[in-house]
Design a protein around this motif. Structure first.
Motif, mmCIF file in Angstrom:
data_model
loop_
_atom_site.group_PDB
_atom_site.id
_atom_site.type_symbol
_atom_site.label_atom_id
_atom_site.label_comp_id
_atom_site.label_asym_id
_atom_site.label_seq_id
_atom_site.Cartn_x
_atom_site.Cartn_y
_atom_site.Cartn_z
ATOM 1 N N ARG A 1 -1.488 9.724 -6.006
ATOM 2 C CA ARG A 1 -0.400 9.084 -6.696
ATOM 3 C C ARG A 1 0.040 8.511 -5.115
ATOM 4 O O ARG A 1 0.740 7.464 -5.352
ATOM 5 C CB ARG A 1 0.767 10.533 -7.122
ATOM 6 N N ALA A 2 0.259 9.059 -3.725
ATOM 7 C CA ALA A 2 0.420 9.185 -3.354
ATOM 8 C C ALA A 2 -0.011 7.699 -2.482
ATOM 9 O O ALA A 2 0.630 6.636 -1.760
ATOM 10 C CB ALA A 2 0.899 9.423 -1.801
ATOM 11 N N LYS A 3 -0.948 7.114 -2.556
ATOM 12 C CA LYS A 3 -1.686 6.079 -2.150
ATOM 13 C C LYS A 3 -1.487 5.627 -3.541
ATOM 14 O O LYS A 3 -1.920 3.963 -2.946
ATOM 15 C CB LYS A 3 -3.574 6.089 -2.407
ATOM 16 N N ALA A 4 -1.295 5.409 -4.162
ATOM 17 C CA ALA A 4 -0.466 4.337 -5.161
ATOM 18 C C ALA A 4 0.557 3.804 -4.646
ATOM 19 O O ALA A 4 0.460 2.157 -5.042
ATOM 20 C CB ALA A 4 -0.695 4.550 -6.765
ATOM 21 N N GLU A 5 1.685 4.718 -4.347
ATOM 22 C CA GLU A 5 2.798 4.412 -3.988
ATOM 23 C C GLU A 5 2.760 3.647 -2.804
ATOM 24 O O GLU A 5 3.583 2.676 -2.412
ATOM 25 C CB GLU A 5 3.743 5.552 -3.463
ATOM 26 N N ALA A 6 1.556 3.970 -2.115
ATOM 27 C CA ALA A 6 1.062 2.889 -0.500
ATOM 28 C C ALA A 6 1.404 1.442 -1.243
ATOM 29 O O ALA A 6 1.776 0.365 -0.101
ATOM 30 C CB ALA A 6 0.190 3.251 -0.448
ATOM 31 N N GLY A 7 1.322 1.082 -1.918
ATOM 32 C CA GLY A 7 1.408 -0.678 -2.371
ATOM 33 C C GLY A 7 2.114 -1.271 -2.583
ATOM 34 O O GLY A 7 2.914 -2.202 -3.850
ATOM 35 N N ALA A 8 3.787 -0.538 -3.212
ATOM 36 C CA ALA A 8 5.008 -0.615 -3.392
ATOM 37 C C ALA A 8 5.809 -1.487 -2.723
ATOM 38 O O ALA A 8 5.861 -2.430 -1.905
ATOM 39 C CB ALA A 8 5.592 0.421 -3.407
ATOM 40 N N GLN A 9 6.559 -2.853 -4.118
ATOM 41 C CA GLN A 9 7.488 -3.295 -3.429
ATOM 42 C C GLN A 9 8.248 -3.377 -1.872
ATOM 43 O O GLN A 9 8.966 -3.995 -2.048
ATOM 44 C CB GLN A 9 7.812 -4.065 -4.587
ATOM 45 N N ASP A 10 9.152 -1.654 -2.485
ATOM 46 C CA ASP A 10 9.656 -0.950 -1.664
ATOM 47 C C ASP A 10 9.568 0.118 -1.541
ATOM 48 O O ASP A 10 9.494 1.239 -1.742
ATOM 49 C CB ASP A 10 10.631 -0.430 -2.894
ATOM 50 N N PRO A 11 9.112 -0.291 -0.481
ATOM 51 C CA PRO A 11 8.189 1.542 0.498
ATOM 52 C C PRO A 11 9.249 2.071 0.539
ATOM 53 O O PRO A 11 8.952 3.165 0.542
ATOM 54 C CB PRO A 11 7.277 0.592 1.688
ATOM 55 N N GLY A 12 10.214 2.319 0.725
ATOM 56 C CA GLY A 12 11.681 3.138 1.651
ATOM 57 C C GLY A 12 11.728 3.767 0.152
ATOM 58 O O GLY A 12 11.738 5.233 0.292
ATOM 59 N N ARG A 13 12.105 3.417 -1.012
ATOM 60 C CA ARG A 13 12.014 3.951 -2.376
ATOM 61 C C ARG A 13 10.727 4.690 -2.987
ATOM 62 O O ARG A 13 10.578 5.611 -3.263
ATOM 63 C CB ARG A 13 12.457 2.661 -3.304
ATOM 64 N N ALA A 14 9.539 4.491 -2.322
ATOM 65 C CA ALA A 14 8.330 5.315 -2.964
ATOM 66 C C ALA A 14 8.081 5.242 -1.434
ATOM 67 O O ALA A 14 7.841 6.573 -2.236
ATOM 68 C CB ALA A 14 7.087 3.453 -2.051
ATOM 69 N N PHE A 15 8.884 6.005 -0.757
ATOM 70 C CA PHE A 15 8.658 7.242 0.267
ATOM 71 C C PHE A 15 9.356 8.178 -0.340
ATOM 72 O O PHE A 15 8.610 9.256 -0.469
ATOM 73 C CB PHE A 15 8.796 6.734 1.714
ATOM 74 N N PHE A 16 11.217 7.816 -0.606
ATOM 75 C CA PHE A 16 11.898 9.118 -1.261
ATOM 76 C C PHE A 16 11.624 9.383 -2.497
ATOM 77 O O PHE A 16 11.740 10.204 -2.676
ATOM 78 C CB PHE A 16 13.326 8.401 -0.700
ATOM 79 N N ASP A 17 11.274 8.485 -3.578
ATOM 80 C CA ASP A 17 10.548 8.841 -4.386
ATOM 81 C C ASP A 17 8.921 9.976 -4.714
ATOM 82 O O ASP A 17 9.581 11.036 -5.190
ATOM 83 C CB ASP A 17 10.161 7.922 -5.477
ATOM 84 N N PHE A 18 8.223 9.576 -3.519
ATOM 85 C CA PHE A 18 7.221 10.528 -3.864
ATOM 86 C C PHE A 18 7.480 11.818 -2.483
ATOM 87 O O PHE A 18 7.256 13.302 -2.718
ATOM 88 C CB PHE A 18 6.246 9.531 -2.270
ATOM 89 N N PHE A 19 8.756 11.734 -1.484
ATOM 90 C CA PHE A 19 9.054 13.400 -1.395
ATOM 91 C C PHE A 19 10.074 14.061 -2.301
ATOM 92 O O PHE A 19 9.385 14.777 -2.391
ATOM 93 C CB PHE A 19 10.194 12.926 0.562
#
Length: 183
Positions: A69-87
């Motif tokens: 799931r984290a790897k899938a988030e790694a290509g997100a348009q908004d890396p900040g949102r991806a990081f905080f959402d995954f956290f």
């Protein structure tokens, strides 16, 4: 029994074991797993010769799924949102994961087995999300992965200890405010 039946049983046992041990920790039994999976206890032990082996497989699968799931988030348009959402997702997902990890430790599971390898992969993938969020200017650059992981573990332990969703969410807001870059 066909090979496909055996594979289906193995997969069903893992899914059920994650539910059973995630809810009951060390106090949960392999007999309960067998009953809920609709298989005999011998089938469980044929696939996983010990309770520790079953728990190791469950935790490995859990860490692998989280890393995916984290790897899938790694290509997100908004890396900040991806990081905080995954956290936030990791914290929300933590109670049963911690129960399984503690059950594995109680059952004498190996500290360097497949679950540890999968955990390191998850750790490294969170590091990628952090680096991308920092490069995008969403997370402070004076914060490193060890500090982020300490915050993640602390928030996860609090969620495991039973703080309610409201306290968890307010705590995450405080953590995220501390991690975010200042305008």
């Amino acid at each position: 029994m066909s090979r496909s039946d055996a594979q289906a049983n193995r997969a069903k046992i893992l899914v059920v074991a994650e539910e059973v041990f995630g809810a009951g920790g060390e106090g949960a039994s392999t007999e309960e797993v067998a009953r809920r999976a609709g298989v005999g206890i011998a089938t469980v032990f044929r696939h996983y010769p010990t309770k520790a082996a079953l728990l190791e497989a469950v935790l490995t699968e859990r860490f692998t799924r989280l890393a995916g799931r984290a790897k899938a988030e790694a290509g997100a348009q908004d890396p900040g949102r991806a990081f905080f959402d995954f956290f936030a997702y990791m914290v929300a997902d933590s109670a049963s994961k911690i129960a399984i990890a503690e059950a594995l430790a109680e059952a004498g599971g190996a500290l360097d087995g497949p679950a540890a390898v999968a955990s390191r992969e998850l750790h490294d993938t969170v590091g990628v999300l952090l680096a991308q969020a920092q490069a995008a200017g969403a997370v402070r650059t004076d914060v490193d992965l060890p500090e982020v992981y300490a915050l993640l573990i602390g928030a996860s332990r609090a969620a495991y200890a039973g703080v309610g969703p409201e306290v968890r969410d307010r705590s995450l807001k405080i953590i995220f405010d501390g991690l975010a870059t200042r305008p």
